[in-house]
Design a protein around this motif. Structure first.
Motif, PDB file in Angstrom:
ATOM      1  N   ALA A  49       1.235  -1.172  -0.353  1.00 18.17           N
ATOM      2  CA  ALA A  49      -0.104   0.030  -0.038  1.00 18.17           C
ATOM      3  C   ALA A  49       0.928   1.430   0.177  1.00 18.17           C
ATOM      4  O   ALA A  49       0.510   2.209   0.721  1.00 18.17           O
ATOM      5  N   SER A  50       1.587   1.286  -0.248  1.00 16.07           N
ATOM      6  CA  SER A  50       2.712   2.336  -0.458  1.00 16.07           C
ATOM      7  C   SER A  50       2.118   3.075  -1.525  1.00 16.07           C
ATOM      8  O   SER A  50       1.813   4.650  -0.935  1.00 16.07           O
ATOM      9  N   LEU A  51       1.100   3.799  -2.448  1.00 17.49           N
ATOM     10  CA  LEU A  51       0.710   4.027  -3.401  1.00 17.49           C
ATOM     11  C   LEU A  51      -0.558   4.727  -2.122  1.00 17.49           C
ATOM     12  O   LEU A  51      -0.702   6.345  -2.779  1.00 17.49           O
ATOM     13  N   THR A  52      -1.134   3.734  -1.523  1.00 16.19           N
ATOM     14  CA  THR A  52      -2.533   4.974  -0.892  1.00 16.19           C
ATOM     15  C   THR A  52      -1.559   5.450   0.131  1.00 16.19           C
ATOM     16  O   THR A  52      -2.146   6.613   0.548  1.00 16.19           O
ATOM     17  N   GLY A  53      -0.164   5.187   0.958  1.00 15.11           N
ATOM     18  CA  GLY A  53       0.112   6.497   1.489  1.00 15.11           C
ATOM     19  C   GLY A  53       0.458   7.610   0.538  1.00 15.11           C
ATOM     20  O   GLY A  53       0.626   8.898   1.700  1.00 15.11           O
ATOM     21  N   MET A  54       1.026   7.680  -0.367  1.00 14.54           N
ATOM     22  CA  MET A  54       1.238   8.604  -0.863  1.00 14.54           C
ATOM     23  C   MET A  54      -0.248   9.524  -1.404  1.00 14.54           C
ATOM     24  O   MET A  54       0.348  11.605  -1.426  1.00 14.54           O
ATOM     25  N   CYS A  55      -1.264   8.999  -1.420  1.00 18.41           N
ATOM     26  CA  CYS A  55      -2.270   9.810  -1.512  1.00 18.41           C
ATOM     27  C   CYS A  55      -2.866  10.505  -0.713  1.00 18.41           C
ATOM     28  O   CYS A  55      -4.137  11.259  -0.523  1.00 18.41           O
ATOM     29  N   GLY A  56      -2.241   9.861   0.496  1.00 10.48           N
ATOM     30  CA  GLY A  56      -2.964  10.683   1.948  1.00 10.48           C
ATOM     31  C   GLY A  56      -3.795  10.048   2.853  1.00 10.48           C
ATOM     32  O   GLY A  56      -3.986   9.939   3.828  1.00 10.48           O
ATOM     33  N   LEU A  57      -4.003   8.708   2.242  1.00 13.07           N
ATOM     34  CA  LEU A  57      -4.487   7.349   2.685  1.00 13.07           C
ATOM     35  C   LEU A  57      -3.014   6.531   4.106  1.00 13.07           C
ATOM     36  O   LEU A  57      -2.495   6.330   3.668  1.00 13.07           O
ATOM     37  N   ASP A  58      -3.972   6.528   5.406  1.00  9.93           N
ATOM     38  CA  ASP A  58      -2.441   5.420   5.903  1.00  9.93           C
ATOM     39  C   ASP A  58      -3.660   4.376   5.612  1.00  9.93           C
ATOM     40  O   ASP A  58      -4.507   4.166   6.662  1.00  9.93           O
ATOM     41  N   PRO A  59      -3.129   3.306   4.769  1.00  9.03           N
ATOM     42  CA  PRO A  59      -3.692   2.392   5.245  1.00  9.03           C
ATOM     43  C   PRO A  59      -3.936   0.932   6.566  1.00  9.03           C
ATOM     44  O   PRO A  59      -4.628   0.366   6.896  1.00  9.03           O
TER      45      PRO A  59
END
Length: 390
Positions: free
Chosen positions: A157-167
Motif C-alpha cells: 500500500a505504498s501508493l495509498t500512502g502517497m495519496c494521503g491515506l494511512d492503510p
C-alpha cells in the motif's frame, strides 16, 4: 514512547513488536511535517505562471479573464501576487471549456467512442521507482485536466500512502480487495476514494489484498475480476493507472488482464537489465496461459521507462544508449531523473508536483520537474494516439 531510549527485550517476538511500534511512531512524527495536524494531505498553491502553464494559456490571458469577469479572482492574494488552489484551477477549466471554440482545450477528457485508458506499471525488480513513477504520472495527468483513477494492487500500500491515506490507521475501510474478492464483492464505486488533488481518485490497498492470492486458486478466471470492477466505473474516468506489486504474481496478472497498455520501469544498471530480461520471459509464458483461457491480451502500448536516470553518469548513459539501440520503438524517450528533489519528496510521501520551487535549490527542482513533465507528456501523447487524436 521515548524513541531515543535503547530497546530492551527478553524475547525475539517482544523485540520485533517494539521495533515495529517504534518505527510506526517515528514515521507518523515524520509525516506530520508534510500532512496537516489531522493527518490529511493538502496541495500547495500555484503561482500565476504555473497556473497559466497548467491551463495551457498565458499569464496575460488569465489577467484578462479576471478583469472582464470571466474567471473569479483567486482566494489567496499576497500583495499584488495571486496564488491559485488546485480546486480553483479545476473550476476554471469548466468555465473556460464552455467558452472555448476548441473542444477539449481545457478539459481533455475522452470523448464518445474513445476507450478508457488502463495503464499498468509492473516489474518484479524492487527499487525501480515503480510506485513513485506511478504517482508522478497520476499527478501530471490530473493537474493537466484528466480524470484519473489510481488502483493500488500492492498489499504494501505504498501508493495509498502517497495519496494521503494511512492503510494502517484506516484498517477496516473498503479497499480494492473488497471489489475483486470472490466472497461477496462490493461495488467498485464504494471502494474509490477522493484524494487531496481534484480529478484524482484512488482504489486503496491494505495488507488484506494478499488474501486474494489464496482465493484466486478457486476461480480459474480470477484475472478478469479487476477488469470487471473497472468496467463498473469506466464512465467516470479517462485513465486508470495500476501499481502492481514488485513480483509477477496473481495480483500482477490480474492487472495485466485489465490493462490496455503496459509500462515496465527499470534503472540503467546491468543488474536491472538482467532481471528485466528474466521478468519478460516469465511475462511471455504467463500471457500464453491467460490467452488459453479466452482472455486475449492486446496492448495499445508496451514500453520500457528508464528511472533513476543520471545524465552525468557515463556508464549508465552507455547502457541507456545500448537499450535505445536495442529497443528503438519500445524504450520511452523521456526518463525519470535520479534527483534529490524526488528523493526528498518521496521521504514525505510526496511527488515533485507537491513541492514548492522555493523549498529547494531551484535548478534541482527545475530539472526534476522537467523530467517528470516529459514522462507525463509522453504518456499523454500515447493516450491520445490510442484515441486517434494524433
Amino acid at each position: 514512547m521515548d524513541l531515543m531510549k535503547p530497546i530492551e527485550a527478553n524475547a525475539l517476538d517482544d523485540l520485533a513488536l517494539q521495533i515495529s511500534e517504534r518505527m510506526t511512531n517515528a514515521v507518523k512524527g515524520h509525516l506530520l511535517q508534510a500532512f496537516a495536524p489531522d493527518m490529511t494531505k493538502t496541495l500547495r498553491l500555484f503561482s500565476v505562471p504555473e497556473a497559466a502553464d497548467l491551463l495551457n494559456t498565458t499569464p496575460q490571458f488569465l489577467r484578462k479573464c479576471h478583469s472582464d469577469g470571466t474567471l473569479p479572482e483567486p482566494a489567496e492574494q499576497r500583495g499584488t501576487r495571486k496564488y491559485y488552489s488546485a480546486e480553483e484551477l479545476w473550476s476554471f477549466r469548466q468555465i473556460l471549456e464552455k467558452k472555448s471554440s476548441t473542444p477539449g482545450r481545457y478539459l481533455p477528457w475522452r470523448r464518445e467512442g474513445e476507450a478508457l485508458q488502463v495503464w499498468q506499471l509492473m516489474n518484479f525488480k524492487g527499487g525501480c521507482a515503480k510506485t513513485t513513477t506511478t504517482a508522478h504520472i497520476a499527478h501530471y495527468l490530473a493537474l493537466n485536466g484528466f480524470r484519473v483513477l489510481l488502483i493500488d494492487m500492492d498489499p504494501q500500500a505504498s501508493l495509498t500512502g502517497m495519496c494521503g491515506l494511512d492503510p494502517h490507521q484506516e484498517f477496516g475501510a473498503t479497499t480494492i480487495y473488497d471489489a475483486i474478492t470472490l466472497n461477496d464483492p462490493v461495488p467498485m464505486s464504494e471502494v474509490i476514494r477522493e484524494t487531496f488533488m481534484p480529478g484524482l481518485h484512488i482504489a486503496p490497498s491494505q495488507l488484506i489484498l494478499s488474501e486474494f492470492k489464496m482465493e484466486a486458486r478457486a476461480d480459474k478466471n480470477f484475472f478478469l475480476r479487476l477488469q470487471d470492477a473497472i468496467a463498473q466505473v469506466q464512465d467516470r474516468f479517462d485513465v486508470v493507472l495500476i501499481d502492481s506489486p514488485p513480483e509477477l504474481d496473481i495480483l500482477t496478472l490480474t492487472g495485466m488482464a485489465a490493462a490496455t497498455s503496459i509500462i515496465v520501469p527499470m534503472t540503467p544498471s546491468m543488474m536491472d537489465v538482467t532481471s528485466t530480461a528474466q521478468f519478460m520471459r516469465l511475462v511471455s509464458s504467463y500471457i500464453g496461459v491467460i490467452n488459453q483461457h479466452d482472455a486475449k491480451l492486446d496492448y495499445d502500448h508496451f514500453r520500457f521507462l528508464i528511472t533513476r536516470d543520471e545524465p552525468t553518469d557515463g556508464p549508465s548513459q552507455q547502457l541507456v544508449a545500448f537499450l535505445r539501440a536495442l529497443f528503438p520503438n519500445i524504450l520511452m524517450q523521456a526518463t525519470c531523473y535520479k534527483s534529490t528533489a524526488v528523493s526528498d519528496a518521496t521521504m514525505l510521501k510526496q511527488t515533485v508536483y507537491e513541492l514548492d520551487r522555493s523549498d529547494i535549490t531551484r535548478s534541482t527542482y527545475d530539472r526534476a520537474r522537467a523530467s517528470m513533465d516529459a514522462v507525463g507528456a509522453e504518456i499523454r501523447a500515447m493516450m491520445e494516439t490510442s484515441w486517434g487524436r494524433q
